[in-house]
Structures are given as C-alpha cells and as structure tokens.
Design an enzyme around this catalytic site. Structure first.
Site, PDB file in Angstrom:
ATOM      1  N   LYS A  14       0.749  -1.221   0.066  1.00  0.00           N
ATOM      2  CA  LYS A  14      -0.146   0.046  -0.134  1.00  0.00           C
ATOM      3  C   LYS A  14       0.816   1.153  -0.093  1.00  0.00           C
ATOM      4  CE  LYS A  14      -2.343  -0.739   3.772  1.00  0.00           C
ATOM      5  NZ  LYS A  14      -1.784  -1.725   4.263  1.00  0.00           N
ATOM      6  N   ARG A  89     -11.867   1.350   8.581  1.00  0.00           N
ATOM      7  CA  ARG A  89     -11.357  -0.107   9.081  1.00  0.00           C
ATOM      8  C   ARG A  89     -12.640  -1.022   9.516  1.00  0.00           C
ATOM      9  NH1 ARG A  89      -5.697  -0.745  10.385  1.00  0.00           N
ATOM     10  NH2 ARG A  89      -4.711   1.100   9.973  1.00  0.00           N
ATOM     11  N   ARG A 128      11.262  -7.134   5.409  1.00  0.00           N
ATOM     12  CA  ARG A 128      10.971  -5.819   5.813  1.00  0.00           C
ATOM     13  C   ARG A 128      11.464  -5.674   7.062  1.00  0.00           C
ATOM     14  NH1 ARG A 128       5.361  -2.644   5.398  1.00  0.00           N
ATOM     15  NH2 ARG A 128       5.136  -3.299   7.854  1.00  0.00           N
ATOM     16  N   ARG A 134      10.932  -2.417  12.950  1.00  0.00           N
ATOM     17  CA  ARG A 134       9.707  -2.721  13.407  1.00  0.00           C
ATOM     18  C   ARG A 134       9.653  -4.352  14.148  1.00  0.00           C
ATOM     19  NH1 ARG A 134       4.741  -0.667   9.520  1.00  0.00           N
ATOM     20  NH2 ARG A 134       3.738  -2.005  11.016  1.00  0.00           N
ATOM     21  N   ARG A 146      -1.567 -10.404  12.805  1.00  0.00           N
ATOM     22  CA  ARG A 146      -2.072  -9.188  11.948  1.00  0.00           C
ATOM     23  C   ARG A 146      -2.761  -9.370  10.719  1.00  0.00           C
ATOM     24  NH1 ARG A 146       3.365  -6.789  11.188  1.00  0.00           N
ATOM     25  NH2 ARG A 146       2.418  -5.237   9.836  1.00  0.00           N
TER      26      ARG A 146
END
Length: 192
Positions: A14, A89, A128, A134, A146
């Site tokens: 995204k 959401r 990533r 993260r 998630r």
C-alpha cells in the site's frame, strides 16, 4: 473530485503504491495515523481529545477521527481527490465517512483491494523486518495474527462498498510497475 480507498493487508505494498498513485493522479494522501500525529503535535482540540484516549490505551472514537478527516478535507479545497489510507476499518466507519463526504458534496468513488497470498505477505514482512526496525515485522506468529485481524475487520468494509459496486480487487503480486499499471487501469475505468 475522485476519492479512493486503497486497501490491503500488512505487507501488500500500500505504501509503495500510494506514493505512485499520488504522483500520477495528484491525490491528497489522507492517512489517519498521520492525521492523528499531526493534530496531537499541533495541540488542536481534536488532537488533545485523541491524545486523552490514546494515553489511556483506548482507541480514538470514530467521531474524533471523522472530525479530523473533515478538517483535512476542508484544508485542501483544491485537491483533485483524496487517497484514504488506513481508514475506514469498519463498516460503521465507512458509513460515517460516506455521510461526511455527502455533506461535502462528494463520495468515495472506488475501493481498490490489493490481493496478496498469506505466504507472500509473511515473506515480504519478514524481509522488511530485517531493515525496518519494526518488531512486529520480525515474528512470523505476530505477522500471521496481524493478517488474520486485517481480514476479520476489513471484510465488512469491502462488503459495505460492494453493495454500491465500488470495489475492485487487484493482484498485489508481481513487479511494482505491473501492480501499479493494474491499479491505474481500475482507476482510469472509473474516472471517465
């Protein structure tokens, strides 16, 4: 004005595709996370209200988020359209957003959903995680949770917009340019 919601699970691309879409179409990027941080940093009444909830570990109520979106829309009257990222959401948020846009004589024109297999998402997020810093991108169990949470919550939003024939699914696997071309084709079909 053309308003677009870009949807996709964590790791679907995204962020990368948003940047390219904004550059091509001149959309104003509207990320609720960025809005919250900005309103809090500027100590606006909505920002202070949001911070109060966040400091208690609570979710910021939809009414506060919708208020921030309303301000952002008002602050960009020249925008060719908005790209909504991370919002809505839930179906309730989608309905609230539609009501707000209707008051401003606008609407959501299209919800684009990036479709990526769970195995590819896990692979991308672990990669990533090697460089992002993260912690939620380094644990496969957390990543899968998630992704499951994304599907649980956002299916209702897609179902909401499907009733108005505003949802297009786009394959989110392949090269960045191939995916971007497919997203652009879906937008171009609706813009005319």
């Amino acid at each position: 004005m053309f308003n677009l919601i870009l949807f996709g699970p964590p790791g679907s691309g995204k962020g990368t595709q948003s940047e390219k879409l904004i550059a091509k179409y001149g959309f104003q990027h509207l990320s609720t996370g960025d809005l919250l941080r900005s309103e809090i940093a500027n100590q606006t009444p909505l920002g202070l209200e949001a911070k109060n909830f966040m400091d208690k570990g609570e979710l910021v109520p939809d009414a506060v988020v919708i208020g921030m979106i309303s301000s952002a829309l008002d602050n960009h009257p020249e925008a060719k359209g908005f790209l909504f990222d991370g919002f809505p959401r839930t179906a309730a948020q989608a309905e609230a957003l539609d009501k707000l846009l209707e008051l401003k004589k606008s609407a959501i024109n299209l919800m684009l959903a990036l479709e990526v297999s769970e195995e590819e998402l896990v692979k991308r997020l672990l990669k990533r995680g090697e460089t992002s810093g993260r912690s939620d991108d380094t644990n496969e169990k957390i990543i899968r949770a998630r992704i499951a949470e994304y599907h649980r919550k956002t299916t209702a939003v897609a179902d909401y917009y499907k009733q108005f024939n505003k949802v297009d699914s786009v394959p989110g696997e392949g090269t960045i340019d191939t995916i971007f071309t497919a997203l652009g084709a879906a937008i171009d079909k609706r813009i005319k």
